[in-house]
Design an enzyme around this catalytic site. Sequence first.
Site, PDB file in Angstrom:
ATOM      1  CD  GLU A 197     -20.781   6.011   6.973  1.00 37.32           C
ATOM      2  OE1 GLU A 197     -20.428   5.694   8.102  1.00 37.32           O
ATOM      3  OE2 GLU A 197     -21.321   5.436   5.958  1.00 37.32           O
TER       4      GLU A 197
ATOM      5  CD  GLU B 289     -28.148   5.328   6.805  1.00 35.33           C
ATOM      6  OE1 GLU B 289     -27.144   5.970   6.364  1.00 35.33           O
ATOM      7  OE2 GLU B 289     -28.398   4.233   6.841  1.00 35.33           O
TER       8      GLU B 289
END
Length: 271
Positions: free
Chosen positions: A122, A189
């Site tokens: 991430e 996302e």
Amino acid sequence: MSINKEIKRVTTYTLQEMKRAGVPISMLTAYDYSMAKILDSTGIDVLLVGDSASNVMAGHETTLPITLDQMIYHATSVIRAIKRALVVVDLPFGSYQGNSKEALNSAIRVMKESGAHAIKMEGGRSIKESVERILSAGIPVMGHLGLTPQSIYKFGTYEVRAREEEEANMLLEDAVLLEEIGCFAIVLEKIPSELAKKVHERVKIPLIGIGAGRYVDGQVLVTHDMLGINKDFAPRFLRRYLDAYTLIHDAVKQYIHDVKTRDFPNEKESY
Ligand code: KIV
């Protein structure tokens, strides 16, 4: 398109091919052998051993507590089950941020001990050095931008990210950066679909969306959410394909009834 049927084993290269051919990429999470076996038999393209295991399998509120050892345990179970899908494993919180040497060690452990095919991390510019170091060791890296749950205490909310121009521009730059340094794909996302579209116009590597709309190259969902095992989680982007909670609940109720009434086991079920 027929490309899906012809694939014997999905690789990072296959995903690039699928993107080029305009074939959408399907991706779901998996954390254990039995579920991974079912999922792989369906022809799913990518299985993500997500750190969402922290929520889904262990019942934690966030993804932060899961450890590298636990991720490797889940990944090893999934790898034993699969014949076709590409298996990508999340590097968990604390195993790569801030120290690229440690990041490389974490990635090597995942690849060596589980037999996974790629890792996911991430972040964008803030983890550039770690991503580069891992890539230089020949380990494929999938990026993850937008809502990055490992930073939940920084964001303070699971709301849609990058609605404002400044954050949207930074996300776009991060996506370009991840492509430039060699990531093979990026998960986007919970961002506005118009922003995902802009990213899609700028980068050539596959973009896999979760709550990022339709202008991407593939979709990912958490398996337990889409199968309705987890009833409490109902964001707008989630499509439920099954009410597994009710199916399992009712089956177990029936079993209890059969045991209590001495209906189970019967003659045929006895030796
Ligand atoms: O951990 C996970 O399941 C993920 C998906 C939500 C993309 O990162």
